[in-house]
Design an enzyme around this catalytic site. Structure first.
Site, PDB file in Angstrom:
ATOM      1  N   SER A  13       0.871  -1.299  -0.019  1.00 19.00           N
ATOM      2  CA  SER A  13      -0.154   0.150   0.111  1.00 19.00           C
ATOM      3  C   SER A  13       0.858   1.287  -0.162  1.00 19.00           C
ATOM      4  CB  SER A  13      -0.945   0.019   1.052  1.00 19.00           C
ATOM      5  OG  SER A  13      -0.350   0.306   2.391  1.00 19.00           O
ATOM      6  N   HIS A 106       8.790   3.112   8.869  1.00 10.47           N
ATOM      7  CA  HIS A 106       8.340   2.340  10.003  1.00 10.47           C
ATOM      8  C   HIS A 106       7.259   2.575  10.814  1.00 10.47           C
ATOM      9  CE1 HIS A 106       9.450  -0.549  13.133  1.00 10.47           C
ATOM     10  NE2 HIS A 106       9.165   0.345  14.045  1.00 10.47           N
TER      11      HIS A 106
END
Ligand code: GAR
Length: 203
Positions: A13, A106
């Site tokens: 995504s 992250h």
């Protein structure tokens, strides 16, 4: 044109967010390669549907030579490597050749909930277990450590009392897409300056 390689391991995504931003002309970049370290990663389908050159380099077959193989493919052909949900650890020559030219997204506010073994839903489980009130995501440069490089952008998300790891992950992911694209824009337009390990953006 600023050229990038996107490394993935899963759904992609974040890769999609980059492709959309290029299509919308927010980013003046081209994705030259998408490389997955796993068979069956949906991100590879996304790349194919945009006619982007893609490679699947199975991490189990390549073992310790995976990073070198990636370097062979991209060396001299891209300006930036983007780790967008890439779950292997890069090592060896690629880190030197692409010093300050590899970024990673992250799903936490580094230095919390990061490092070896911290990826995907585990990060959100740990954050909720700890009881944080604010979660978020970080785009950082990649160095020899795991999640230790200079921070380019962070975005925060308020944690609700009834959050589950899945609901939190979903809201953080929305911010990841924005943060990653903004970081690529800043870097591709040479709008960041490194001062020691601290990064300042030029507006
Ligand atoms: C993203 O949440 C990304 O932050 C995470 O994997 C997911 C990939 O999603 N990466 C890490 O946990 C790295 N330590 P995507 O494939 O839909 O972009």
């Amino acid at each position: 044109m600023f050229k990038i390689a996107v490394l993935i391991s899963g759904g992609g995504s974040n890769l999609q967010a980059i492709m959309d931003s290029i299509e919308d002309k927010y980013l003046n970049c081209s994705i030259e390669f998408v490389i997955s370290d796993r068979e069956g990663a949906f991100g590879i389908e996304r790349a194919k549907s945009h006619n982007i050159k893609s490679f699947v380099l199975d991490r189990k077959s390549y073992g310790n030579t995976l990073s070198d193989r990636i370097l062979e493919i991209i060396d001299g052909r891209v300006d930036l490597i983007v780790l967008a949900g890439y779950l292997s650890i890069l090592n060896g020559n690629i880190l030197e050749r692409f010093k300050n030219r590899i970024i990673n997204i992250h799903p936490s506010l580094i230095p919390a909930f990061c490092g070896k073994g911290m990826y995907g839903i585990k990060v959100h489980e740990k954050a909720l277990e700890y009881g944080v009130k604010v979660a978020g995501c970080t785009v950082h440069f990649v160095d020899e450590g795991t999640d230790t490089g200079s921070i380019v952008i962070q975005k925060s998300v308020k944690v609700e009392d009834d959050d589950t790891p899945e609901t939190l992950q979903k809201r953080v992911l929305v911010e990841e897409h924005k943060a990653l694209v903004e970081a690529i824009k800043l870097i591709s337009e040479e709008k960041i300056v490194l001062q020691g390990r601290k990064i300042c953006s030029i507006i």
